[in-house]
Scaffold this active site. Sequence first.
Site, PDB file in Angstrom:
ATOM      1  N   ALA A  69       0.807  -1.224   0.000  1.00  0.00           N
ATOM      2  CA  ALA A  69       0.000   0.000   0.000  1.00  0.00           C
ATOM      3  C   ALA A  69       0.840   1.275   0.000  1.00  0.00           C
ATOM      4  CB  ALA A  69      -0.949   0.001   1.185  1.00  0.00           C
ATOM      5  N   THR A  70       2.056   1.204   0.498  1.00  0.00           N
ATOM      6  CA  THR A  70       2.924   2.387   0.420  1.00  0.00           C
ATOM      7  C   THR A  70       3.106   2.755  -1.052  1.00  0.00           C
ATOM      8  OG1 THR A  70       4.055   1.895   2.486  1.00  0.00           O
ATOM      9  CG2 THR A  70       5.271   3.239   0.894  1.00  0.00           C
ATOM     10  N   ASN A 149      -5.254   3.701  11.132  1.00  0.00           N
ATOM     11  CA  ASN A 149      -4.518   2.529  11.592  1.00  0.00           C
ATOM     12  C   ASN A 149      -4.136   2.585  13.061  1.00  0.00           C
ATOM     13  OD1 ASN A 149      -3.036   4.612  10.190  1.00  0.00           O
ATOM     14  ND2 ASN A 149      -1.180   3.507  10.681  1.00  0.00           N
ATOM     15  N   GLN A 179      -6.989  -0.434   6.213  1.00  0.00           N
ATOM     16  CA  GLN A 179      -7.502  -0.938   7.499  1.00  0.00           C
ATOM     17  C   GLN A 179      -9.014  -1.166   7.476  1.00  0.00           C
ATOM     18  OE1 GLN A 179      -5.625  -1.851  10.030  1.00  0.00           O
ATOM     19  NE2 GLN A 179      -3.647  -0.924   9.534  1.00  0.00           N
ATOM     20  N   SER A 199      -3.419  -3.433   0.944  1.00  0.00           N
ATOM     21  CA  SER A 199      -2.181  -4.165   1.218  1.00  0.00           C
ATOM     22  C   SER A 199      -2.527  -5.575   1.661  1.00  0.00           C
ATOM     23  CB  SER A 199      -1.424  -3.447   2.340  1.00  0.00           C
ATOM     24  OG  SER A 199      -0.268  -4.169   2.667  1.00  0.00           O
ATOM     25  N   THR A 237       8.755  -7.541 -13.603  1.00  0.00           N
ATOM     26  CA  THR A 237       8.141  -8.873 -13.687  1.00  0.00           C
ATOM     27  C   THR A 237       7.195  -9.093 -12.502  1.00  0.00           C
ATOM     28  OG1 THR A 237      10.118  -9.628 -14.798  1.00  0.00           O
ATOM     29  CG2 THR A 237       8.665 -11.342 -13.933  1.00  0.00           C
ATOM     30  N   CYS A 323       4.584   1.821  11.945  1.00  0.00           N
ATOM     31  CA  CYS A 323       5.599   2.587  11.227  1.00  0.00           C
ATOM     32  C   CYS A 323       6.184   3.707  12.081  1.00  0.00           C
ATOM     33  CB  CYS A 323       5.051   3.135   9.917  1.00  0.00           C
ATOM     34  SG  CYS A 323       3.326   3.496   9.981  1.00  0.00           S
TER      35      CYS A 323
HETATM   36  N1  PMP Z   1      -1.918   2.696   4.864  1.00  0.00           N
HETATM   37  C1  PMP Z   1      -2.300   2.282   6.085  1.00  0.00           C
HETATM   38  C2  PMP Z   1      -3.534   2.841   6.693  1.00  0.00           C
HETATM   39  C3  PMP Z   1      -1.534   1.331   6.775  1.00  0.00           C
HETATM   40  O1  PMP Z   1      -1.910   0.926   7.992  1.00  0.00           O
HETATM   41  C4  PMP Z   1      -0.363   0.822   6.161  1.00  0.00           C
HETATM   42  C5  PMP Z   1       0.515  -0.184   6.884  1.00  0.00           C
HETATM   43  N2  PMP Z   1       1.085   0.338   8.060  1.00  0.00           N
HETATM   44  C6  PMP Z   1      -0.017   1.279   4.880  1.00  0.00           C
HETATM   45  C7  PMP Z   1      -0.821   2.207   4.267  1.00  0.00           C
HETATM   46  C8  PMP Z   1       1.220   0.794   4.170  1.00  0.00           C
HETATM   47  O2  PMP Z   1       1.072  -0.527   3.745  1.00  0.00           O
HETATM   48  P1  PMP Z   1       2.324  -1.408   3.304  1.00  0.00           P
HETATM   49  O3  PMP Z   1       2.914  -1.932   4.589  1.00  0.00           O
HETATM   50  O4  PMP Z   1       1.750  -2.493   2.467  1.00  0.00           O
HETATM   51  O5  PMP Z   1       3.248  -0.548   2.558  1.00  0.00           O
END
Ligand code: PMP
Length: 379
Positions: A69-70, A149, A179, A199, A237, A323
């Site tokens: 998701a990042t 989150n 979330q 994610s 890939t 994070c």
């Molecule tokens: N958005 C939210 C709300 C999250 O909780 C997270 C994960 N901490 C992310 C984005 C990022 O996801 P990923 O770990 O897959 O990069």
Amino acid sequence: MIYFDHAATTPPYEDVAKTVAEVMARHYGNPSSLHRLGEESSKLLDKARDVSAAALGVRPREIVFTGGATESNNMAIKGAALQFAGRGKHLITTETEHPSVLESVKQLVSWGWEATVLPVDGNGNVTAEQVREALRPDTVLVSVMHVNNETGAVQPVEDIGRLLKSAAPRVLFHVDGVQGFGKLPLSLTDGGIDLYSLSAHKLRGPKGVGLLYVREGLQLAPLLAGGGQEGGYRSGTENIPYIVAFSKALRLAAEGRDARATVMYRLREQLIQGLAELPELAVNSSAQGAPHIVHFSYPGMKAEALLHMLEEEGFYVSTRSACSSKRSEPSRILLAMGKSKEIASSGIRISMGDEHEERDIDALLAALKQSVKRLQALR
Ligand code: PMP
């Protein structure tokens, strides 16, 4: 050991982990190769896209698989901003977004864009009205997360989507759904959502894989230049084992959503009622929050000490979002909600999953009461 840190990451379903190993060992062909092995991988990729699209209620060609998701958030925000720079350079987001959203916006600001970052109320919420007031003729994108989150605060994304759908000129709407998916209902099409990030590892799938829903007809500027995989948005890939496993996790998350949420709301209530017996403790999650996250503070108590004491008793919890939990400053999310520095420095997040039962909550509450007593004796 009982794992209460699902908002950080989830234990993969056994079947999902098995799928990764099996596909990796057997279907190693490059989906772009013309021979049989390549074709097999290509078919698996198509099927995973179909399954994922069905779980989201969208069309397969609207799914772009990413590395998590990042990446999806970066792709959505910077991709849209770069594509529509000629139309305007103003963005709207909120104070409590994930760093992958806020840092993408910051990067764009450093490149000449302007951003309005909406404040949240005491429950961590923004309103569609706030978004309406922040709209400008040069606004091109609004990015608001579905569920926070750290606290589980649920944003009114469907109200915001409806508002933006009728805005003239049209403003794009991105939702970080990481979330919320599999916990709360949300229709991407009725909700007026153009871009939606997910994610896999928050849904009992593998880490390092995710997706971005890109509404049909919408073009983004690709951030990665290369061989043009994933509709040109994600050259490189494709990670077939993770993508196939992700699609399985998505299907399971979508199918079991309502039953899972019913159980979790009950466990959440049980937890909150138990927490109320601890007089100094303050619950930071709102009563209208998501079913799986309960965040509380114990002012004057070091959250990290409490976390490790709970760990000794066999419970894994977290102080805040994964994070930022290694940083010692107060939580920026709680500060944004107007909480004191003391409350924002003493937070504990409990995040549940579908493996939990009533007795797990009872055991957690007992351990918590015991740990608090021990820490109070040390004060
Ligand atoms: N958005 C939210 C709300 C999250 O909780 C997270 C994960 N901490 C992310 C984005 C990022 O996801 P990923 O770990 O897959 O990069």
